[in-house]
Enzyme design. Sequence first.
Site, short mmCIF file in Angstrom:
data_model
loop_
_atom_site.label_atom_id
_atom_site.label_comp_id
_atom_site.label_asym_id
_atom_site.label_seq_id
_atom_site.Cartn_x
_atom_site.Cartn_y
_atom_site.Cartn_z
N ASN A 174 0.87 -1.18 0.00
CA ASN A 174 0.00 0.00 0.00
C ASN A 174 0.90 1.23 0.00
O ASN A 174 1.53 1.53 1.00
CB ASN A 174 -0.89 -0.03 1.26
CG ASN A 174 -1.71 1.24 1.43
OD1 ASN A 174 -1.76 2.07 0.53
ND2 ASN A 174 -2.35 1.38 2.58
N TRP A 175 0.94 1.88 -1.16
CA TRP A 175 1.85 3.04 -1.28
C TRP A 175 1.29 4.27 -0.55
O TRP A 175 1.97 5.27 -0.42
CB TRP A 175 2.07 3.37 -2.76
CG TRP A 175 3.12 2.51 -3.42
CD1 TRP A 175 3.68 1.36 -2.92
CD2 TRP A 175 3.75 2.74 -4.70
NE1 TRP A 175 4.61 0.87 -3.80
CE2 TRP A 175 4.68 1.70 -4.90
CE3 TRP A 175 3.63 3.72 -5.67
CZ2 TRP A 175 5.48 1.62 -6.06
CZ3 TRP A 175 4.41 3.63 -6.82
CH2 TRP A 175 5.33 2.60 -7.00
N LYS A 176 0.01 4.21 -0.15
CA LYS A 176 -0.64 5.36 0.49
C LYS A 176 -0.49 6.59 -0.42
O LYS A 176 -0.47 6.44 -1.64
CB LYS A 176 -0.08 5.58 1.89
CG LYS A 176 -0.14 4.28 2.72
CD LYS A 176 0.15 4.46 4.18
CE LYS A 176 0.02 3.12 4.89
NZ LYS A 176 0.21 3.21 6.34
N HIS A 187 -9.34 1.35 5.38
CA HIS A 187 -8.03 1.51 6.05
C HIS A 187 -8.19 2.44 7.24
O HIS A 187 -8.97 3.40 7.18
CB HIS A 187 -7.01 2.07 5.05
CG HIS A 187 -5.61 1.98 5.57
ND1 HIS A 187 -5.12 2.87 6.48
CD2 HIS A 187 -4.62 1.09 5.34
CE1 HIS A 187 -3.86 2.54 6.78
NE2 HIS A 187 -3.54 1.46 6.11
N GLU A 229 -6.46 4.77 8.27
CA GLU A 229 -6.20 6.18 7.97
C GLU A 229 -7.43 6.84 7.35
O GLU A 229 -7.70 8.02 7.58
CB GLU A 229 -4.96 6.29 7.06
CG GLU A 229 -3.69 5.99 7.85
CD GLU A 229 -2.54 5.43 7.05
OE1 GLU A 229 -2.57 5.45 5.81
OE2 GLU A 229 -1.58 4.94 7.70
N GLU A 288 -4.86 -4.74 10.85
CA GLU A 288 -3.80 -3.74 10.96
C GLU A 288 -3.99 -2.98 12.27
O GLU A 288 -4.77 -2.01 12.32
CB GLU A 288 -3.88 -2.75 9.79
CG GLU A 288 -3.66 -3.38 8.44
CD GLU A 288 -3.09 -2.39 7.44
OE1 GLU A 288 -2.01 -2.67 6.91
OE2 GLU A 288 -3.69 -1.33 7.23
N GLY A 323 3.16 2.39 10.65
CA GLY A 323 4.09 3.49 10.45
C GLY A 323 4.88 3.88 11.68
O GLY A 323 5.54 4.91 11.71
N SER A 372 3.95 -2.11 10.10
CA SER A 372 5.42 -2.16 10.20
C SER A 372 6.01 -3.51 9.78
O SER A 372 6.98 -3.97 10.36
CB SER A 372 5.88 -1.78 11.61
OG SER A 372 5.50 -0.45 11.92
N GLY A 391 3.05 -1.22 4.16
CA GLY A 391 3.04 0.20 3.83
C GLY A 391 4.43 0.66 3.39
O GLY A 391 4.85 0.42 2.26
N GLY A 392 5.13 1.30 4.30
CA GLY A 392 6.42 1.92 3.99
C GLY A 392 7.39 1.03 3.22
O GLY A 392 8.03 1.48 2.26
P1 13P Z 1 3.41 0.44 7.51
O1 13P Z 1 3.89 -0.89 6.91
O2 13P Z 1 4.12 1.62 6.95
O3 13P Z 1 3.39 0.37 8.99
O4 13P Z 1 1.89 0.61 7.03
C1 13P Z 1 1.01 -0.44 7.21
C2 13P Z 1 -0.25 -0.11 6.51
O5 13P Z 1 -1.00 0.75 6.95
C3 13P Z 1 -0.55 -0.82 5.25
O6 13P Z 1 -1.85 -0.57 4.82
#
Ligand code: 13P
Length: 250
Positions: free
Chosen positions: A12-14, A99, A101, A169, A175, A214, A235-236
Site C-alpha cells: 500500500n503506497w498510500k 483503512h 487512515e 492492521e 508506520g 510495520s 506500507g512503507g
Molecule cells: P506500515 O507498513 O508503513 O506500517 O503501514 C502499514 C499499513 O497501513 C498498510 O496498509
Amino acid sequence: MTPDIKPLIAGNWKMNGLTAALSELRIVSDAVTPAIAARADVLLCVPATLIAQASSASYGSPLMIGAQDCHAAVSGAHTGDISAEMLVDAGAQMIIVGHSERRADHGETDAAVRAKAEAAIRAGVPAIVCVGETAAQRQAGKALTVVGGELAGSVPDSANAETVVIAYEPVWAIGTGLTATPDDVNEVHAFIRQELVLRFGAEGYRFRILYGGSVKPSNSAELLAVSNVDGALVGGASLKAADFLAIIGV
Ligand code: 13P
C-alpha cells in the site's frame, strides 16, 4: 500461514508516488515471475493517479495493481471521488477499503466501509477490508471487541473468500516501527478466523487474513509463519522494490 490458502503479499503506497516511482514498480513487476506468483499473489496498491500507468508498466507480469479506496456509488455528483468501476476501468484488480487512515481522516464508519466493499464486489474485484484497534483500545483490553465489531459491521453479508480479503492492521503498529508480537497476531487472527466461520460457515476457513503494521524484511518471515496469517499488507516497505521483494521472498 493456513494450509490450502494461497498467500497474498500486498503493498500500500498510500499517498506516495509520482510518475518517477514507477521505476520501483517495474523492478517488482520484472521480478514477480510466474513461478513466484504460483506460490503467492502479489499486489501493489498505488495512488489512483498511477493505476493506469502502473497497469501498463506491469503488463504481462503476474504482479497485480490495486487501489486504496473507492466511492460506494457507481457514478454521480460526488466531486473528487472515484467509483470502483472507474478504478477497475483504469486497471485496478483489488481495492483496499476501510483503512484506519481513512476511518480516522475521513470519519468512515463501518457502514460506509461495508458499502465500499460491496461497490468493489459489484465492480468485479475483491475488497481488502481493514480492521484494527488503537493503542488505547488495546490497553483497555478491547482489541478483540473492536476487531469483532469492525468485522461484523464492515464485511458484507454477500462476502466469500474470492470477493473479500481481511487485513488486520493494529493502528498502533502502522508506520510506527512497532510490530505486534507473533503471539498478539496469533490471538487476533485466530479470533478473526473464528468470527468468519461463525458467520460464513465452512467458507470462513477459506478467507485470506493479512497482517499489516510495520512489516519489513527483518520481521516478515516470522509474522507470515503465524497460523491464520495468509499474507501481509505492507506500507512503507512496499515503496522500495528491494524491501518489498525481500518480503515476498525473492
Ligand atoms: P506500515 O507498513 O508503513 O506500517 O503501514 C502499514 C499499513 O497501513 C498498510 O496498509
